[in-house]
Motif scaffolding. Structure first.
Motif, PDB file in Angstrom:
ATOM      1  N   ALA A   1      -2.762  -2.503  -4.734  1.00  0.00           N
ATOM      2  CA  ALA A   1      -4.230  -2.255  -4.340  1.00  0.00           C
ATOM      3  C   ALA A   1      -4.659  -1.078  -5.292  1.00  0.00           C
ATOM      4  O   ALA A   1      -4.077   0.007  -5.279  1.00  0.00           O
ATOM      5  CB  ALA A   1      -4.375  -2.139  -2.969  1.00  0.00           C
TER       6      ALA A   1
ATOM      7  N   SER B   1     -11.999  -3.386   5.881  1.00  0.00           N
ATOM      8  CA  SER B   1     -12.296  -2.727   4.608  1.00  0.00           C
ATOM      9  C   SER B   1     -13.292  -1.699   4.405  1.00  0.00           C
ATOM     10  O   SER B   1     -13.823  -1.167   5.442  1.00  0.00           O
ATOM     11  CB  SER B   1     -12.489  -3.764   3.505  1.00  0.00           C
ATOM     12  OG  SER B   1     -13.983  -4.056   3.326  1.00  0.00           O
TER      13      SER B   1
ATOM     14  N   GLY C   1      -9.296   3.013  -3.900  1.00  0.00           N
ATOM     15  CA  GLY C   1      -9.833   2.404  -2.711  1.00  0.00           C
ATOM     16  C   GLY C   1      -8.976   2.549  -1.744  1.00  0.00           C
ATOM     17  O   GLY C   1      -9.414   2.615  -0.515  1.00  0.00           O
ATOM     18  N   GLN C   2      -7.687   2.791  -1.823  1.00  0.00           N
ATOM     19  CA  GLN C   2      -6.604   3.211  -0.878  1.00  0.00           C
ATOM     20  C   GLN C   2      -7.095   4.550  -0.206  1.00  0.00           C
ATOM     21  O   GLN C   2      -6.702   4.833   1.156  1.00  0.00           O
ATOM     22  CB  GLN C   2      -5.201   3.087  -1.440  1.00  0.00           C
ATOM     23  CG  GLN C   2      -4.724   1.921  -1.665  1.00  0.00           C
ATOM     24  CD  GLN C   2      -3.109   1.710  -1.972  1.00  0.00           C
ATOM     25  OE1 GLN C   2      -2.341   1.998  -0.847  1.00  0.00           O
ATOM     26  NE2 GLN C   2      -2.849   1.234  -2.966  1.00  0.00           N
TER      27      GLN C   2
ATOM     28  N   ASP D   1     -11.181  -1.795  -1.476  1.00  0.00           N
ATOM     29  CA  ASP D   1      -9.700  -2.202  -0.871  1.00  0.00           C
ATOM     30  C   ASP D   1      -9.907  -2.198   0.777  1.00  0.00           C
ATOM     31  O   ASP D   1     -10.853  -1.732   1.287  1.00  0.00           O
ATOM     32  CB  ASP D   1      -8.803  -0.747  -0.798  1.00  0.00           C
ATOM     33  CG  ASP D   1      -8.191  -1.126  -2.101  1.00  0.00           C
ATOM     34  OD1 ASP D   1      -8.171  -1.989  -3.018  1.00  0.00           O
ATOM     35  OD2 ASP D   1      -7.136  -0.041  -2.375  1.00  0.00           O
TER      36      ASP D   1
ATOM     37  N   GLY E   1       0.925  -1.328  -0.004  1.00  0.00           N
ATOM     38  CA  GLY E   1      -0.150   0.063  -0.099  1.00  0.00           C
ATOM     39  C   GLY E   1       0.758   1.191  -0.079  1.00  0.00           C
ATOM     40  O   GLY E   1       2.113   1.237   0.223  1.00  0.00           O
TER      41      GLY E   1
ATOM     42  N   TYR F   1      -7.776  -3.812   4.339  1.00  0.00           N
ATOM     43  CA  TYR F   1      -6.130  -4.327   4.801  1.00  0.00           C
ATOM     44  C   TYR F   1      -6.249  -5.536   6.073  1.00  0.00           C
ATOM     45  O   TYR F   1      -7.525  -5.681   6.592  1.00  0.00           O
ATOM     46  CB  TYR F   1      -5.729  -3.089   5.706  1.00  0.00           C
ATOM     47  CG  TYR F   1      -6.497  -2.760   7.086  1.00  0.00           C
ATOM     48  CD1 TYR F   1      -6.191  -3.357   8.243  1.00  0.00           C
ATOM     49  CD2 TYR F   1      -7.194  -1.606   7.247  1.00  0.00           C
ATOM     50  CE1 TYR F   1      -6.779  -3.101   9.531  1.00  0.00           C
ATOM     51  CE2 TYR F   1      -8.046  -1.230   8.471  1.00  0.00           C
ATOM     52  CZ  TYR F   1      -7.862  -2.020   9.301  1.00  0.00           C
ATOM     53  OH  TYR F   1      -8.388  -1.835  10.549  1.00  0.00           O
TER      54      TYR F   1
ATOM     55  N   SER G   1      -4.964  -4.263   0.458  1.00  0.00           N
ATOM     56  CA  SER G   1      -5.106  -5.072  -0.474  1.00  0.00           C
ATOM     57  C   SER G   1      -6.351  -5.274  -1.250  1.00  0.00           C
ATOM     58  O   SER G   1      -7.376  -4.998  -0.108  1.00  0.00           O
ATOM     59  CB  SER G   1      -4.269  -6.444  -0.643  1.00  0.00           C
ATOM     60  OG  SER G   1      -5.059  -7.591  -1.432  1.00  0.00           O
ATOM     61  N   ALA G   2      -6.735  -5.625  -2.255  1.00  0.00           N
ATOM     62  CA  ALA G   2      -8.263  -5.983  -2.770  1.00  0.00           C
ATOM     63  C   ALA G   2      -8.516  -7.576  -2.425  1.00  0.00           C
ATOM     64  O   ALA G   2      -9.761  -7.850  -2.698  1.00  0.00           O
ATOM     65  CB  ALA G   2      -8.485  -5.837  -4.037  1.00  0.00           C
TER      66      ALA G   2
END
Length: 499
Positions: free
Chosen positions: A313, A274, A317-318, A287, A97, A289, A126-127
């Motif tokens: 990712a 998420s 989304g991050q 996304d 990330g 974590y 991550s997705a």
């Protein structure tokens, strides 16, 4: 002959979700209505999805404003996020990330856990973080196969993902009569039964429960931690941090660290969260974590390699995760509107939980435990023997038959409990009890909008319904009455037909 005939047994054993079949039929009915075909109802009422925004929850204005980078008073947040991207653009990023976002997520976890330190090097954005951790636990060449103790009922996508990776899903049953409590005796039973068919290596817990909406007690979580320590199991904790502000739940890691050494230094834990969960509900910015606790440094090297094989990712989304971890604070220009929207979501979720259970429990043949967290209800349906026989004649599970009749005759779509697992001889349905057009009361909206020189749509609260179209304030009470009318008429007639 086709190469697909050689497809692995893990894939062949996966079944099509009944909700997909039901949803396809519901979409067909909606098209028929649009084309003028006469039905006893004018639209499908869909209570089946877990996407809060699809269920009518208005996206938080702050998130959309930052992503659009179109409001002067939050321009600095958007620009800071862009500067932290590699090359200053929304492109590919880093294995775990964007570093600055990972650090802020660690700070967020530390605040949520009452000051217990969280370390950025143990966090991966991550997705598909849950899939990667399960992959680490798997030994595809081992005999017997790797097993994971999994709650029943359980979020079906989780169990399907485990099965697709070759894991044996070992069920342990939550105690419905005691508000879906996780009981240690049942874990011992499940583990002993599993050792005859697989090699159990992990215990998977969901808190708050999905689909049940239960919240495990501190005592229950302490017993779970002792159990995995004694049996040398890896603990997978799927948790929704932001519900802590609304419901009486505590994170597994918080309980673990409070228990102190040797448990706090030795129990291996992966905790998932998420942006698609909780009050944020950004399912389109998918996304999340994983935070890893007490893993050996050698194992962490392999985890880094595993995550590095995937594309980074999705950056938007991050951004959503960063905004979840670092929301507006008092004194920020964006805080007044954000605070009103969040408070109304919290209040509405809590009120709707009580209202949903009250309505269902007043219907003959239904029984629903209190909903303590999350956005779902999972009532038990007591079906007459003749209805069960009819379902078998139709080649359906009884709860699927009930759900099929419900949407065909009344235009109400819910999910059958058999998709989530249930004890033999019991039947359930799952529905979301969110609402349409969620925002904030008009008089507060108007005041804030005048102050911030922006416009926000007004709304009215309508408990636990999602419609294919949104409805304005003038019709919300009618929508609620229509829903209750459909459920009551159908259920009463169904029970009479099979009495």
């Amino acid at each position: 002959w086709s190469v697909l005939q050689e497809i692995g047994s893990s894939m062949r054993n996966m079944k099509l979700l009944q909700c997909a079949v039901l949803a396809a039929r519901a979409n067909h009915i909606q098209q028929e209505i649009s084309q003028g075909m006469k039905k006893p109802y004018k639209e499908i009422i869909d209570l089946s999805w877990g996407d809060l925004q699809r269920a009518g929850v208005k996206p938080l204005s702050f998130v959309r404003q930052v992503i659009c980078d179109s409001f002067p008073f939050i321009f600095f947040r958007a620009q800071r996020l862009l500067r932290e991207c590699d090359g200053g653009i929304v492109g590919t990023g880093f294995v775990s990330g964007i570093p600055e976002i990972v650090h802020r997520v660690a700070e967020f976890i530390t605040r949520q856990d009452g000051g217990i330190p969280s370390h950025p090097e143990n966090i991966y954005i991550s997705a598909g973080s849950q899939r990667n951790i399960v992959t680490i636990l798997m030994n595809r060449k081992a005999s017997p196969r790797t097993g994971i103790l999994t709650p029943v009922p359980c979020y079906n996508i989780a169990t399907l993902s485990m099965m697709a990776q070759g894991a044996t899903v070992v069920p342990y049953y939550l105690n419905q009569e005691h508000s879906w409590e996780l009981q240690i005796e049942e874990l011992h039973r499940a583990l002993e039964s599993a050792q005859r068919v697989c090699n159990p290596v992990a215990l998977y817990v969901i808190n708050p429960g999905n689909p049940t909406g239960h919240v495990q007690s501190r005592k229950s979580m302490q017993e779970v931690i002792h159990f995995v320590s004694e049996r040398s199991l890896f603990l997978l904790a799927d948790e929704i941090d932001v519900y802590q502000d609304c419901f009486n739940g505590e994170k597994t890691e918080f309980v673990l660290m409070e228990m102190g050494p040797p448990l706090s230094d030795t129990v291996e834990l992966a905790s998932f969260h998420s942006a698609s969960k909780g009050f944020m509900g950004e399912c389109g910015l998918r996304d999340g974590y994983v935070e890893l606790v007490n893993l050996d440094h050698t194992v962490m090297k392999y985890i880094y390699v595993l995550f590095s094989k995937d594309s980074s990712a999705p950056v938007l989304g991050q951004f959503a995760l960063d905004l979840m971890a670092n929301p507006p604070q008092p004194g920020d220009p964006s805080y007044p509107l954000y605070n009103v929207e969040m408070q109304n979501i919290r209040t509405t979720v809590a009120d709707n939980a009580k209202r949903a259970v009250e309505v269902v429990n007043n219907m003959l043949g239904f029984c629903c435990q209190p909903v303590e967290g999350g956005a779902f209800a999972f009532p038990q349906l007591h079906l007459p023997p003749k209805a069960i026989e009819k379902a078998e004649e139709m080649g359906m599970k009884p709860d699927t038959y009930y759900c099929t009749r419900l949407y065909e005759e009344s235009g109400v779509l819910v999910r059958p409990g058999s998709e989530y697992g249930q004890k033999e001889g019991t039947y359930h349905i799952r529905y979301i009890f969110q609402l349409t057009g969620l925002s904030c009361p008009f008089h507060i909206n108007e005041h804030i909008c005048n102050k911030l020189n922006c416009t926000v749509t007004s709304f009215h609260f309508t408990p636990f319904i999602f419609l294919f179209s949104r409805f304005c304030i003038a019709t919300s009470a009618d929508i609620m009455e229509e829903l209750l009318k459909r459920l009551s008429i159908f259920h009463t007639q169904f029970m009479e037909d099979f009495s």
